[in-house]
Write a protein that holds these residues in place. Structure first.
Motif, mmCIF file in Angstrom:
data_model
loop_
_atom_site.group_PDB
_atom_site.id
_atom_site.type_symbol
_atom_site.label_atom_id
_atom_site.label_comp_id
_atom_site.label_asym_id
_atom_site.label_seq_id
_atom_site.Cartn_x
_atom_site.Cartn_y
_atom_site.Cartn_z
ATOM 1 N N GLU A 427 0.987 -1.233 -0.024
ATOM 2 C CA GLU A 427 0.096 -0.079 -0.010
ATOM 3 C C GLU A 427 0.781 1.064 -0.055
ATOM 4 O OE1 GLU A 427 -2.416 -0.429 3.363
ATOM 5 O OE2 GLU A 427 -3.923 -1.815 2.412
ATOM 6 N N ALA A 428 1.888 1.104 0.634
ATOM 7 C CA ALA A 428 2.951 2.181 0.632
ATOM 8 C C ALA A 428 3.905 2.289 -0.837
ATOM 9 C CB ALA A 428 3.871 2.192 1.644
ATOM 10 N N GLY A 429 3.385 1.410 -1.595
ATOM 11 C CA GLY A 429 4.354 1.447 -3.078
ATOM 12 C C GLY A 429 5.480 0.653 -2.994
ATOM 13 N N GLN A 430 5.872 0.154 -1.914
ATOM 14 C CA GLN A 430 7.066 -0.740 -1.720
ATOM 15 C C GLN A 430 6.666 -2.461 -1.466
ATOM 16 O OE1 GLN A 430 8.671 0.562 1.988
ATOM 17 N NE2 GLN A 430 9.219 2.658 1.101
ATOM 18 N N LEU A 431 7.474 -2.946 -2.521
ATOM 19 C CA LEU A 431 7.305 -4.561 -2.629
ATOM 20 C C LEU A 431 8.548 -5.171 -2.320
ATOM 21 C CD1 LEU A 431 5.669 -4.907 -5.980
ATOM 22 C CD2 LEU A 431 4.566 -4.844 -3.882
#
Length: 644
Positions: A427-431
């Motif tokens: 959700e924060a854009g970090q995978l």
């Protein structure tokens, strides 16, 4: 030539011998991979979907609990502001100088101006305090401009006889307080820009024959009340909404929908959300319900009923002057559960599962190949050599199996520990690969934490609800004094968490009172707060003890003692006077003990006295009957009635 032919044949034979073997091995590996991957992917997706659904349900319930708290808080902000000013205006209307001015004694005007100036200075959200005579002419007006209480000169005082609030208030009996609709302030026949929301409370003064003498009216900055509501915004949810009884938005909506009645616009909940308003609008209580994918939480506040002294006040219905506090929660739907982030998470998880399955299929194919090679070697080696070779092959196979299996276990364990963290990072854009497994652990731990938190909230809510219910419903009932003291101390304990003041109780009575727990609770709150504020300098340690015991003739004595700095005899003699405070300008209004005195001597039918000496601490001793007076005027009174 022959050698060349032999060479070609040999190469051809070799190619013919090994190609089928390679194809068969590859096909077996692909088939094994497909079978395992299909099963693993199906299980993974089912488990992931289940976790998403559970998480969505938990998020929904958590959001509902949070929204309940937000709506309760917003309603408390409105009710507390209203109750506080209702109590204040009753005190002001009973001041001797105010009544003298009302009957035409202009010599009292200077002192009334001083009282009003002090009040406005001590109440930051007060916009204006006035005394208007029976003809509608302002005799005293104090405005708050910036941080200053400004007395309006005589030449600027106005005739307000045509204003709706004067016409409404001047016709009320002295036992009633007029609560105006919350609207935008109008100056010189135009709505103020920027908007200046205003709430007005007024009380009429009458002589012994019942003739109107004038009104005391206070203008309250509703913008500050709105700001208090906006401070409880729940992440991911629409703002908490404040509506009037007609369904017009006063707060919590876009600017084009706010204050529709001021601009002739039909921007009401009844128009935009008729199904919800059909439930919220007519209900004079509070509740929660769901329509489609939206959950609603609401509370109803009837200002006139809340502060009315009329015996049948509780029977009044919902009118246009009533308020609604509404919160909305968008529930988790399939589209919300399988949003782009979750689809990305699932895709990443499937890739990870595919990698694990591919590694397993290669290990499986390698094992089968190793076993075939081992059997071929055993046919040509002697028994000892065969066993030695077998041991070497087994060790090699074990080593080959250990790496992918160990990796699979590690990844699976990581998935079990980090899925929730991975979702947050998605959700924060970090995978991150390591984030997947935390979901399982976080779900388990989060559920346990949530259950423990819900159990504790249930206990506080139950405790506040009882205190709040008692103070707002004003019902007489039989109750345990120890329970009321415990509830009050429990609700006030957070105020003492960061100071070195210990609050203790010593209840030495089992008597059940037939009285008013709400007013008694406010008395205790006022006395404990007063001790905390005045008895101890900043950083000084001390103790506040609430004790109770039976006395003669069906009386109960309740004492609030502190080990603070005490007070002089001159101060002690004046502590129950209205507006007397030793902390003027430092947060003290001088009304707390005056209100306490009126509650004890009025509704509770008892007495209160102070025992103190400098450096010896202070004891506030309340003595009340176990059975409160049955006078009907007391029965219908309100906790804020300080006019007795």
């Amino acid at each position: 030539m022959v050698e060349g032919v032999g060479h070609d044949v040999s190469n051809g034979d070799s190619s013919m011998r090994w190609s089928p073997h390679i194809d068969t091995s590859s096909r077996r590996q692909i088939a094994a991979f497909a079978r395992v991957y299909a099963a693993a992917a199906a299980v993974f997706l089912l488990v992931l979907h289940g976790f998403f659904v559970i998480q969505a349900r938990i998020d929904d319930e958590r959001a509902k609990v949070a929204m309940h708290g937000a709506v309760d808080y917003a309603a408390d902000v409105l009710a507390a502001t209203l109750a506080s000013y209702a109590s204040d205006i009753k005190v002001l209307s009973h001041l001797g100088k105010v009544r003298s001015l009302a009957v035409g004694d202009l010599s009292a005007r200077a002192e009334v101006i001083n009282y009003f100036r002090i009040f406005v200075g001590d109440k930051p959200i007060t916009a204006q305090l006035r005394f208007i005579d029976a003809t509608g002419r302002e005799l005293v007006r104090v405005d708050r401009i910036g941080d200053e209480a400004v007395v309006i000169p005589d030449e600027d005082l106005q005739d307000k006889s045509d204003r709706y609030y004067f016409q409404k208030a001047i016709g009320l009996p002295e036992t009633e307080i007029y609560v105006s609709p919350v609207d935008l302030n109008i100056e010189h026949d135009a709505i103020e820009i920027p908007w200046n929301p205003m709430l007005r409370l007024a009380r009429a003064l009458r002589d012994s024959s019942g003739a109107a003498l004038g009104i005391v009216i206070v203008n309250i900055k509703a913008a500050e009340m709105i700001a208090g509501i906006e401070r409880v915004q729940i992440a991911g949810a629409p703002p908490v909404q404040w509506l009037n009884g007609a369904g017009y938005w006063l707060a919590g909506a876009s600017p084009d929908r706010l204050w529709g009645f001021m601009f002739g616009r039909e921007t009401t909940m009844a128009k935009t959300d008729p199904a919800a308003w059909a439930i919220v609008g007519p209900d004079p209580a509070d509740g929660a319900f769901e329509i489609g994918s939206t959950a609603y939480v609401y509370q109803s506040i009837a200002p006139t009923t809340l502060i009315s002294e009329a015996p049948d006040a509780e029977q009044r219905g919902v009118g246009l002057d009533d308020w609604k506090v509404v919160g909305e929660i968008r529930l988790g739907t399939f589209a919300k559960i399988w949003n782009l982030r979750h689809i990305g998470l699932a895709a990443a998880g499937l890739l990870l599962v595919g990698g694990i399955c591919y590694g397993w299929s290669r290990a499986h194919a390698a094992r089968r190949s190793a076993e075939a090679n081992q059997r071929a070697a055993e046919e040509e080696l002697v028994r000892v050599e065969r066993f030695a070779s077998l041991g070497s092959l087994v060790a090699g196979v074990a080593h080959e199996l250990n790496t992918p299996v160990g990796s699979a276990v590690t990844v699976a364990s990581t998935m079990a520990e980090r899925v929730a963290a991975f979702r947050t990072e998605v959700e924060a854009g970090q995978l991150r690969r390591a984030a997947l497994g935390g979901f399982l652990d976080d779900m388990r731990e989060g559920t346990e934490i949530m259950l423990r938190g819900l159990e504790r909230t249930a206990r506080l809510v139950q405790q506040f609800k009882q205190v709040a219910f008692d103070q707002t419903s004003q019902q007489r009932r039989a109750f345990s004094l120890a329970e009321v003291v415990a509830d009050v101390v429990g609700t006030m304990q957070p105020q003492f968490n960061h100071v070195n003041i210990d609050v203790r109780t010593a209840i030495a009575t089992q008597t059940r009172l037939d009285s008013y727990p709400g007013p008694l609770g406010q008395v205790l709150i006022n006395l404990i707060s007063n001790a905390r504020t005045h008895a101890f300098d900043d950083g000084v340690a001390g103790t506040i003890t609430i004790s109770a015991r039976d006395t003669a003739a069906g009386m109960v004595e309740i004492a609030v003692r502190d080990t603070g700095k005490g007070m002089s005899d001159d101060v002690r003699k004046r502590i129950f006077e209205p507006f007397f405070t030793t902390r003027l300008g430092l947060g003290g209004s001088g009304l707390g003990l005056s209100i306490t005195f009126n509650i004890v001597s009025g509704i509770l039918g008892g007495t209160i006295r102070a025992e103190s000496a400098p450096g010896k601490g202070t004891a506030m001793i309340v003595e009340i009957p176990a059975v409160a007076p049955a006078d009907s005027s007391i029965e219908s009174g309100r906790i804020y009635d300080v006019g007795r």
